[in-house]
Design an enzyme around this catalytic site. Structure first.
Site, PDB file in Angstrom:
ATOM      1  N   LEU A  68       3.291  72.066   7.206  1.00  0.00           N
ATOM      2  CA  LEU A  68       1.758  72.282   7.168  1.00  0.00           C
ATOM      3  C   LEU A  68       1.777  73.700   6.379  1.00  0.00           C
ATOM      4  O   LEU A  68       2.431  74.579   6.432  1.00  0.00           O
ATOM      5  CB  LEU A  68       1.153  72.562   8.737  1.00  0.00           C
ATOM      6  CG  LEU A  68       1.306  71.285   9.374  1.00  0.00           C
ATOM      7  CD1 LEU A  68       0.455  71.690  10.774  1.00  0.00           C
ATOM      8  CD2 LEU A  68       0.685  70.059   8.831  1.00  0.00           C
ATOM      9  N   GLY A 122       5.230  69.966  10.521  1.00  0.00           N
ATOM     10  CA  GLY A 122       4.381  68.485  10.187  1.00  0.00           C
ATOM     11  C   GLY A 122       5.294  67.538   9.341  1.00  0.00           C
ATOM     12  O   GLY A 122       4.887  66.370   9.832  1.00  0.00           O
ATOM     13  N   ASN A 154       9.253  73.618  14.471  1.00  0.00           N
ATOM     14  CA  ASN A 154       9.602  75.330  14.641  1.00  0.00           C
ATOM     15  C   ASN A 154       8.459  76.242  14.592  1.00  0.00           C
ATOM     16  O   ASN A 154       8.491  77.084  14.296  1.00  0.00           O
ATOM     17  CB  ASN A 154      10.213  75.634  13.187  1.00  0.00           C
ATOM     18  CG  ASN A 154       9.583  75.544  11.961  1.00  0.00           C
ATOM     19  OD1 ASN A 154       8.800  74.420  11.909  1.00  0.00           O
ATOM     20  ND2 ASN A 154       9.734  76.220  11.046  1.00  0.00           N
ATOM     21  N   GLU A 155       7.292  75.699  15.072  1.00  0.00           N
ATOM     22  CA  GLU A 155       5.968  76.390  15.412  1.00  0.00           C
ATOM     23  C   GLU A 155       6.113  77.743  16.037  1.00  0.00           C
ATOM     24  O   GLU A 155       5.636  78.712  15.575  1.00  0.00           O
ATOM     25  CB  GLU A 155       4.851  75.488  16.025  1.00  0.00           C
ATOM     26  CG  GLU A 155       4.307  74.353  14.844  1.00  0.00           C
ATOM     27  CD  GLU A 155       5.132  73.168  14.565  1.00  0.00           C
ATOM     28  OE1 GLU A 155       4.629  72.001  13.819  1.00  0.00           O
ATOM     29  OE2 GLU A 155       6.290  73.057  15.308  1.00  0.00           O
TER      30      GLU A 155
END
Length: 162
Positions: A20, A65, A88-89
């Site tokens: 994202l 994403g 990996n947010e």
């Protein structure tokens, strides 16, 4: 003829999806952010719930994403090499939305998901195969063809039964 399958791939060398655009989160335009999330959820719902046979030809890195897009497909084939995949947010200081997390749990199971999500792990292609995040690992030149090959058995099953 009728379309029965869809291969999700990238034309960018060594990148399946860069994930994202984090700048969308900090743009300050709440209406734009709402439209962004609505569009992303729409893509996820359409792909995850599709009656088409779907395959992710992961010929490169696939964080966040990009990983969600791959997990939303029936078949996931990843290139061998230095490529990584995962949600990996947390390493970016954000929490993966519940529908990202639920998709990962459905793909690799509860415990593997807990660890990967809490640590924001990105894993290489062979570790992704071991964990069930992808279905096969092949040379980058073979990713799209292998994806199509692995989709063929799904085409033999009635789409309403898949």
């Amino acid at each position: 003829s009728e379309i029965k399958g869809l291969v999700v791939a990238s034309s960018s060398p060594n990148i399946f999806s860069a994930g994202l655009d984090i700048m969308e989160f900090v743009s300050g335009d709440k209406d734009r952010l709402a439209r962004f999330w609505y569009a992303l959820q729409g893509v996820w719902l359409d792909l995850y719930g599709s009656t088409l046979v779907t395959g992710a030809a992961v010929a490169g890195n696939s964080p966040a994403g990009g990983c969600l897009l791959a997990m939303s497909c029936d078949v996931r084939v990843m290139a061998a090499g230095p490529y990584q995949i995962g949600l990996n947010e947390t390493k970016l200081g954000i929490v993966a939305p519940f529908w990202f997390s639920a998709t990962m749990v459905n793909t690799v199971g509860q415990r593997i998901s807990e660890r990967m999500l809490q640590l924001g792990e990105l894993v290489g292609s062979h570790e992704a195969l071991t964990r069930g995040l992808v279905d096969d690992v092949v040379d980058i030149s073979e990713v799209e063809e292998r994806t199509k090959e692995m989709m063929r058995p799904y085409l033999q099953v009635n789409e309403q039964a898949r």
